[in-house]
Motif scaffolding. Structure first.
Motif, short mmCIF file in Angstrom:
data_model
loop_
_atom_site.label_atom_id
_atom_site.label_comp_id
_atom_site.label_asym_id
_atom_site.label_seq_id
_atom_site.Cartn_x
_atom_site.Cartn_y
_atom_site.Cartn_z
N UNK A 3 30.54 3.88 47.02
CA UNK A 3 29.89 2.67 46.56
C UNK A 3 29.77 2.69 45.05
N UNK A 4 29.83 1.50 44.47
CA UNK A 4 29.68 1.40 43.02
C UNK A 4 28.27 1.81 42.64
N UNK A 5 28.17 2.68 41.66
CA UNK A 5 26.85 3.15 41.24
C UNK A 5 26.21 2.15 40.29
N UNK A 6 24.89 2.01 40.42
CA UNK A 6 24.14 1.16 39.52
C UNK A 6 23.04 1.96 38.85
N UNK A 7 22.65 1.50 37.65
CA UNK A 7 21.69 2.22 36.83
C UNK A 7 20.61 1.26 36.34
N UNK A 8 19.38 1.73 36.32
CA UNK A 8 18.34 1.00 35.59
C UNK A 8 18.56 1.24 34.10
N UNK A 9 17.85 0.50 33.27
CA UNK A 9 18.05 0.58 31.83
C UNK A 9 17.90 2.01 31.31
N UNK A 10 16.83 2.69 31.71
CA UNK A 10 16.58 4.05 31.23
C UNK A 10 17.66 5.01 31.71
N UNK A 11 18.13 4.83 32.96
CA UNK A 11 19.17 5.71 33.50
C UNK A 11 20.49 5.52 32.75
N UNK A 12 20.83 4.28 32.48
CA UNK A 12 22.09 4.01 31.77
C UNK A 12 22.04 4.59 30.36
N UNK A 13 20.93 4.39 29.67
CA UNK A 13 20.79 4.93 28.32
C UNK A 13 20.95 6.45 28.33
N UNK A 14 20.33 7.10 29.33
CA UNK A 14 20.43 8.55 29.44
C UNK A 14 21.86 9.01 29.69
N UNK A 15 22.57 8.32 30.59
CA UNK A 15 23.96 8.68 30.88
C UNK A 15 24.85 8.51 29.65
N UNK A 16 24.55 7.50 28.84
CA UNK A 16 25.36 7.21 27.66
C UNK A 16 24.94 8.02 26.44
N UNK A 17 23.81 8.70 26.53
CA UNK A 17 23.34 9.50 25.41
C UNK A 17 22.78 8.68 24.26
N UNK A 18 22.18 7.53 24.57
CA UNK A 18 21.58 6.68 23.55
C UNK A 18 20.15 6.36 23.96
N UNK A 19 19.41 5.75 23.07
CA UNK A 19 18.04 5.37 23.39
C UNK A 19 18.04 4.00 24.07
N UNK A 20 16.95 3.72 24.77
CA UNK A 20 16.79 2.41 25.40
C UNK A 20 16.80 1.32 24.34
N UNK A 21 16.20 1.62 23.20
CA UNK A 21 16.17 0.63 22.11
C UNK A 21 17.59 0.30 21.65
N UNK A 22 18.44 1.32 21.53
CA UNK A 22 19.83 1.09 21.12
C UNK A 22 20.56 0.27 22.17
N UNK A 23 20.33 0.59 23.44
CA UNK A 23 20.97 -0.16 24.53
C UNK A 23 20.60 -1.64 24.45
N UNK A 24 19.33 -1.91 24.24
CA UNK A 24 18.89 -3.31 24.15
C UNK A 24 19.47 -3.99 22.91
N UNK A 25 19.62 -3.23 21.82
CA UNK A 25 20.22 -3.78 20.61
C UNK A 25 21.68 -4.18 20.88
N UNK A 26 22.41 -3.31 21.60
CA UNK A 26 23.80 -3.64 21.95
C UNK A 26 23.87 -4.89 22.81
N UNK A 27 22.92 -5.02 23.73
CA UNK A 27 22.89 -6.22 24.58
C UNK A 27 22.65 -7.46 23.72
N UNK A 28 21.72 -7.38 22.76
CA UNK A 28 21.43 -8.52 21.89
C UNK A 28 22.64 -8.89 21.05
N UNK A 29 23.44 -7.88 20.66
CA UNK A 29 24.65 -8.15 19.87
C UNK A 29 25.83 -8.56 20.73
N UNK A 30 25.60 -8.68 22.05
CA UNK A 30 26.64 -9.08 23.01
C UNK A 30 27.80 -8.09 23.07
N UNK A 31 27.49 -6.82 22.83
CA UNK A 31 28.48 -5.77 22.98
C UNK A 31 28.66 -5.37 24.44
N UNK A 32 27.67 -5.73 25.26
CA UNK A 32 27.72 -5.44 26.69
C UNK A 32 27.62 -6.74 27.47
#
Length: 216
Positions: A3-32
């Motif tokens: 099954x396709x794996x899904x992540x909450x915000x904190x889990x995704x940030x952890x897997x990617x090695x970035x902070x939650x704040x950075x993840x949200x910044x990328x979302x705001x910049x429409x990088x994701x």
């Protein structure tokens, strides 16, 4: 099937090695692309994780966030690889699968949004999920070699567009010639002969061009 794996915000940030704040910044910049929403919970998947890893790799290579956003937009609007190569794929050319960072490494510093859009428009590149597919290993290798020799990628692509026009005309000439004297089933068998004629004529034309260059 997994099954396709899904992540909450904190889990995704952890897997990617970035902070939650950075993840949200990328979302705001429409990088994701937007996450799947379930009430107030945002769910991300492996596509988002692959995109975050691509962003990190491109940043390491000196790309700006603005440039990465433009690259992502070009890819998101590119043609699907199934539309690009058709059901059976090219009969002789071998497609190559690349991640965005692998493509950037092939053409160091020259995978700009403009060049990427041109390659997508030409049909050299298609997308398949998080991967890029180049329609021809030979064209990819030759293009990279020309860039290493100092020819800008934009000029390589422009030359490719002109060569395609001539190649289409040659293909029409040979197909018409064969169909007037044989049948459609003969095309695959006679294809190597047509290619040999073009290669020989191009070689002779280059000889003539070099002699003019060396002349008085």
């Amino acid at each position: 099937m997994t099954d396709k794996r899904e992540y909450r915000t904190e889990e995704l940030a952890g897997e990617a090695g970035i902070t939650v704040r950075t993840l949200r910044f990328y979302r705001e910049r429409k990088l994701l692309p937007p996450p799947r929403r379930e009430g107030r919970i945002a769910w991300y998947d492996d596509h988002h994780l692959a995109r975050l890893r691509t962003i990190a790799a491109l940043l390491e290579r000196g790309h700006t966030l603005t440039g990465i956003a433009e690259l992502a937009d070009a890819l998101d609007h590119g043609r699907d690889v199934a539309d690009l190569i058709g059901v059976g794929g090219p009969s002789e050319e071998e497609p190559v699968r690349l991640t965005p960072e692998e493509l950037a490494a092939r053409f160091e510093g020259q995978v700009t949004p403009e060049n990427l859009a041109t390659a997508l428009d030409l049909g050299y590149l298609g997308t398949d999920g998080d991967e890029i597919v180049h329609i021809s290993r030979r064209l990819l290798d030759v293009s990279a070699a020309l860039v290493r020799e100092g020819i800008p990628l934009a000029e390589v692509l422009a030359a490719g567009a002109r060569v395609r026009d001539h190649a289409d005309a040659l293909a029409e000439l040979f197909a018409d010639l064969i169909l007037r004297h044989a049948d459609e089933q003969s095309l695959p068998r006679l294809r190597p002969l047509a290619r040999s004629v073009v290669e020989a004529e191009l070689s002779l034309a280059l000889d003539r061009r070099l002699r003019r260059a060396d002349g008085p």
